[in-house]
Scaffold this active site. Structure first.
Site, PDB file in Angstrom:
ATOM      1  N   ASP A  78       0.798  -1.374   0.030  1.00  0.00           N
ATOM      2  CA  ASP A  78      -0.021  -0.073   0.051  1.00  0.00           C
ATOM      3  C   ASP A  78       0.777   1.267  -0.133  1.00  0.00           C
ATOM      4  OD1 ASP A  78       0.757  -0.890   2.710  1.00  0.00           O
ATOM      5  OD2 ASP A  78      -0.737   0.521   3.443  1.00  0.00           O
ATOM      6  N   GLU A 143      -0.022  -1.020   6.004  1.00  0.00           N
ATOM      7  CA  GLU A 143       1.040  -0.357   6.766  1.00  0.00           C
ATOM      8  C   GLU A 143       1.003   1.143   7.100  1.00  0.00           C
ATOM      9  OE1 GLU A 143       4.858   1.256   8.060  1.00  0.00           O
ATOM     10  OE2 GLU A 143       3.827   1.665   6.271  1.00  0.00           O
TER      11      GLU A 143
END
Length: 386
Positions: A78, A143
């Site tokens: 991400d 994250e």
């Protein structure tokens, strides 16, 4: 080639918690190498997170099982939001070469590292298919966000089934000027608190009929600011306590507030514990007789990997590839290393320069891409000498 894989990952708009097909792409490459892959999805439908645990277990039978170690490459697919698209020189999800740099969201944080993980493993296993070393990848699409359904979920699953990890390299962008000039061998912990101090609301002209919580809090706040929580150590600076927000009052200038709320945070080193910090704060509040409530949030415990097998393997790989003597550092914010360190005794973060991360026109120098791959491959070689 690492660059081509990095570009394929950058082209996928994987803003947290979306993975946008990144993990499927990586899984295909790993499956071809004989990795056994698991997809671990987590979180509500409105925030569905994709996680990958993929491991290749050595086929060697002439080595004692206890002598065979497991190294994990860990990272996140991400990326943070792009910000105003009009401010980007080129489309953030169209990887673009310009002036010796590769531009795109995630170029440095951290899709190039993930690509380098995969290519390094491919190169190492092509040369040594029967190497007595287990290699694994742990990837998540959560994250950059709340990090509640990402790496921590995978680590809990691994811990529950008794999986043993020996070494971990997290591909966070740790370098400053050149890839390899700095690595993180630890991170500070983060502990947040929200303190509500109650008073009695009243007219500001009649203070004897009210009780001002701001005034009552002030001496305790001054004492907390002045405390030396610890002195740090050879690897960490002293623990820091900082107020981030203070809320009180109704907005009117003639009302004594009935409550004041203070948000604060500790960035703490291994010389302190969450328990000791909580106890010391509560002692100050009790000493000043405050009518209060205090809610705590532990964002992560500190971790530290002193110089040893992994640090020396990484140092030697960087030195051989770049000629640099890398600097060990524990500065910066948190990373998913805090979760992995709960079941892996040696965790190091190593990635490209971080000057452009989270910025408009994020990029990585083309000259940093292949050296990063070769450093990761050399680490595998150093941990598994012939």
């Amino acid at each position: 080639m690492t660059r081509r894989l990095a570009e394929a990952l950058i082209a996928r708009p994987s803003v947290t918690p979306r993975d946008a097909g990144c993990i499927d792409l990586i899984r295909e490459r790993l499956d071809a190498l004989g990795f056994a892959s698991e997809i671990i999805d987590s979180g509500p439908d409105s925030f569905r997170v994709r996680n990958l645990w993929s491991k290749r277990t050595t086929s060697r039978t002439d080595t004692a099982p206890e002598a065979i170690k497991t190294i994990v490459f860990a990272g996140h697919t991400d990326v943070v939001p792009t910000g105003p698209l009009a401010q980007w020189t080129s489309d953030p999800f169209l990887p673009t070469e310009r002036d010796g740099k590769l531009y795109g969201r995630g170029a440095s944080d951290m899709k190039t590292s993930i690509a380098a993980f995969v290519v390094a493993a491919e190169q190492f296993l092509a040369a040594r298919p029967d190497a007595p070393l287990n290699i694994a990848l742990l990837l998540t699409s959560d994250e950059e966000g709340p990090a509640l359904d990402g790496t921590v979920v995978v680590c809990e699953a691994l811990k529950a089934r008794g999986e043993t990890l020996d070494y971990c390299i997290v591909g966070e962008p740790t370098s400053v000027q050149r890839t390899g000039d700095m690595i993180k061998n630890g991170r500070r912990g983060t502990l947040s608190g929200r303190l509500a101090v109650r008073g009695i609301q009243g007219h500001i002209a009649y203070p004897h009929l009210a009780r001002n919580p701001v005034h009552e809090l002030a001496p305790a706040l001054a004492e907390l600011v002045a405390i030396e929580w610890d002195r740090g150590n050879a690897f960490f600076p002293p623990t820091s306590w900082q107020v981030s927000n203070i809320h009180g009052g109704t907005g009117a200038s003639n009302i004594i507030p009935g409550e004041v709320v203070v948000d604060f945070n500790f960035r703490f080193c291994t010389e302190s514990t969450p328990e000791s910090l909580r106890q010391r704060v509560e002692a100050v509040l009790q000493k000043h007789g405050l009518d209060h409530e205090l809610a705590w949030t532990l964002g992560g415990r500190p971790f530290l990997t002193p110089p040893g097998t992994l640090v020396e393997a990484v140092r030697a790989a960087i030195r051989a590839e770049t000629g640099l003597e890398t600097e060990l550092s524990t500065t910066g914010g948190t990373s998913d290393g805090r979760f992995i360190a709960q079941l892996c005794p040696q965790v190091v973060e190593l990635g490209p320069p971080n000057a452009s991360i989270h910025k408009i026109d994020e990029h990585i120098a083309l000259a940093d891409i292949e050296p990063l791959t070769r450093i990761y491959r050399r680490v595998l070689e150093n941990l598994c000498p012939a």
